[in-house]
Design an enzyme around this catalytic site. Structure first.
Site, short mmCIF file in Angstrom:
data_model
loop_
_atom_site.label_atom_id
_atom_site.label_comp_id
_atom_site.label_asym_id
_atom_site.label_seq_id
_atom_site.Cartn_x
_atom_site.Cartn_y
_atom_site.Cartn_z
N ARG A 42 61.85 5.54 70.42
CA ARG A 42 61.84 4.40 69.40
C ARG A 42 63.48 4.14 69.02
O ARG A 42 63.44 3.18 68.46
CB ARG A 42 61.11 4.99 68.19
CG ARG A 42 59.60 5.31 68.23
CD ARG A 42 59.02 5.93 67.37
NE ARG A 42 59.11 5.32 65.96
CZ ARG A 42 58.72 5.99 64.85
NH1 ARG A 42 58.44 7.18 64.83
NH2 ARG A 42 58.72 5.20 63.91
N HIS A 85 55.00 14.27 59.99
CA HIS A 85 53.75 13.68 59.74
C HIS A 85 52.89 15.23 59.59
O HIS A 85 52.11 15.24 58.67
CB HIS A 85 53.27 12.99 61.03
CG HIS A 85 53.56 11.63 61.02
ND1 HIS A 85 54.99 11.45 61.71
CD2 HIS A 85 53.05 10.42 60.51
CE1 HIS A 85 55.08 10.07 61.49
NE2 HIS A 85 54.03 9.48 61.05
N ASP A 96 58.58 7.00 52.48
CA ASP A 96 57.82 6.90 53.87
C ASP A 96 56.25 7.36 53.15
O ASP A 96 56.03 7.52 51.99
CB ASP A 96 58.18 7.83 54.78
CG ASP A 96 57.70 7.71 56.23
OD1 ASP A 96 56.76 7.11 56.35
OD2 ASP A 96 58.34 8.32 57.18
#
Length: 363
Positions: free
Chosen positions: A150, A193, A263
């Site tokens: 990414r 996460h 986030d």
């Protein structure tokens, strides 16, 4: 009347329910983030986005649509955007033999990145999406699985120039942008996460390398998303809950004045603050107090959506108790992310000269 709508929430399916509409109409809700589960085809997506705008025209419709493995819509004509690493690799390719020309790869890569930004933004806008959380400004140290390809490159100078090129393409499509994940997520292996990543490097090392693109792009970045990463040499809290990172460093030292998004508050890295697990409401209040303008809660509308309702109600209660106060400046920053131009319709876009040329430039 509330003058600040800081909550970005999700919806469960491919069409709005009565519960979705009630949540989106709440004055504390400022936008929607879409996922692959909200996608069936272009006609359905256009109908979904139109129904969201019918609830409130000022709602910001967002998506994580970077290219590569983070691209929510991939069928029914959507172009598969390459991962950002492909542009970094093109930067290094100056050709061979008679075709060799020093620096030509960098220039081709910047042109291709602008084309990618334009294609990405124009296709999303043709389906009623306002905003994508891109570009990734993290550096590729080769250790982070969640960042990986990414990222454009390891060199912050290359990342900055390719990100600027991508941002230019987005702007040509009438779409704002978001640099992420401040000050940098690429050095740590843990995935925020599911874990709480810790980056133990010195402040000077982080500022010199990972955070450098934010300073170099401070006059052009429209929004920033901080990382759910703890940098203990600077603050014991993750960056997204740290006034030191957001107000002193990002706004003060790096002179950034755009919108700051938290986030996703449902991530593990957002659920533990100061060593304890907190509610979504407490996490949202902490992020807003630290300097975020907008906070995201993702994937909690599934089922009955009790967590979304609890956050909306909890933030309203926190406001009445004086734990959080709306910010007119934050609301201005949110509204500034909405498109100011009409998009090209899909069929018109498909034969538009700039779009067709952009497709040819993609690596």
């Amino acid at each position: 009347m509330t003058e600040h709508s800081p909550l970005i929430i999700d919806v469960a399916g491919t069409a709005l329910t009565a519960a979705d509409r009630a949540r989106l109409a709440h004055p504390l809700v400022g936008g929607v983030i879409l996922f692959a589960r909200n996608w069936q085809d272009r006609a359905q997506l256009l109908q979904l986005t139109a129904s969201i705008k019918a609830v409130r025209a000022d709602l910001l419709i967002c998506v994580d649509h970077e290219g590569g493995r983070v691209q929510r819509f991939k069928t029914d004509g959507f172009t598969h955007i390459p991962p950002m690493r492909a542009f970094g690799e093109l930067w290094l390719d100056d050709g061979q033999g008679r075709a060799y020309r020093e620096g030509s790869g960098a220039l081709r890569a910047m042109d291709a990145a602008t084309a990618a930004g334009y294609v990405l933004g124009a296709e999303l806008r043709a389906c009623g999406v306002d905003f994508s959380f891109t570009p990734v400004l993290d550096l590729d140290y080769g250790v982070s699985g969640v960042i990986g390809d990414r990222a454009f490159a390891r060199d912050p100078r290359v990342v900055t120039l390719l990100a600027r090129a991508l941002m230019q393409g987005l702007l040509q499509a009438g779409m704002a942008h978001c640099g992420k994940h401040f000050p940098g997520h690429g050095f740590v292996q843990a995935d925020s996460h599911t874990e709480i990543p810790v980056d133990r490097r010195s402040f000077s090392a982080i500022l010199h390398d990972d955070a450098a693109p934010y300073g170099w792009l401070s006059s052009s970045l429209q929004s920033v998303m901080p990382a759910h990463v703890i940098y203990p040499q600077v603050d014991s809290r993750p960056a997204g809950f740290s006034a030191r990172w957001l107000q002193d460093i990002l706004r003060g030292q790096l002179r950034f004045d755009g919108a700051i998004f938290s986030d996703d508050l449902s991530m593990e890295g957002a659920r533990r603050i100061d060593g304890r697990t907190v509610s979504y409401t407490d996490a949202a209040v902490a992020a807003l107090q630290a300097g975020c303008d907008l906070v995201l809660l993702c994937n909690q509308s599934l089922g009955e959506g009790h967590e979304v309702d609890a956050l909306i109600g909890g933030l309203a209660q926190a406001q009445s108790q004086g734990r959080w106060q709306p910010s007119a400046r934050s609301e201005e920053r949110r509204l500034a992310l909405l498109p100011e131009t009409l998009p090209l319709a899909w069929d018109e876009l498909m034969v538009h000269g700039a779009y067709m040329r952009a497709l040819d430039l993609l690596p």
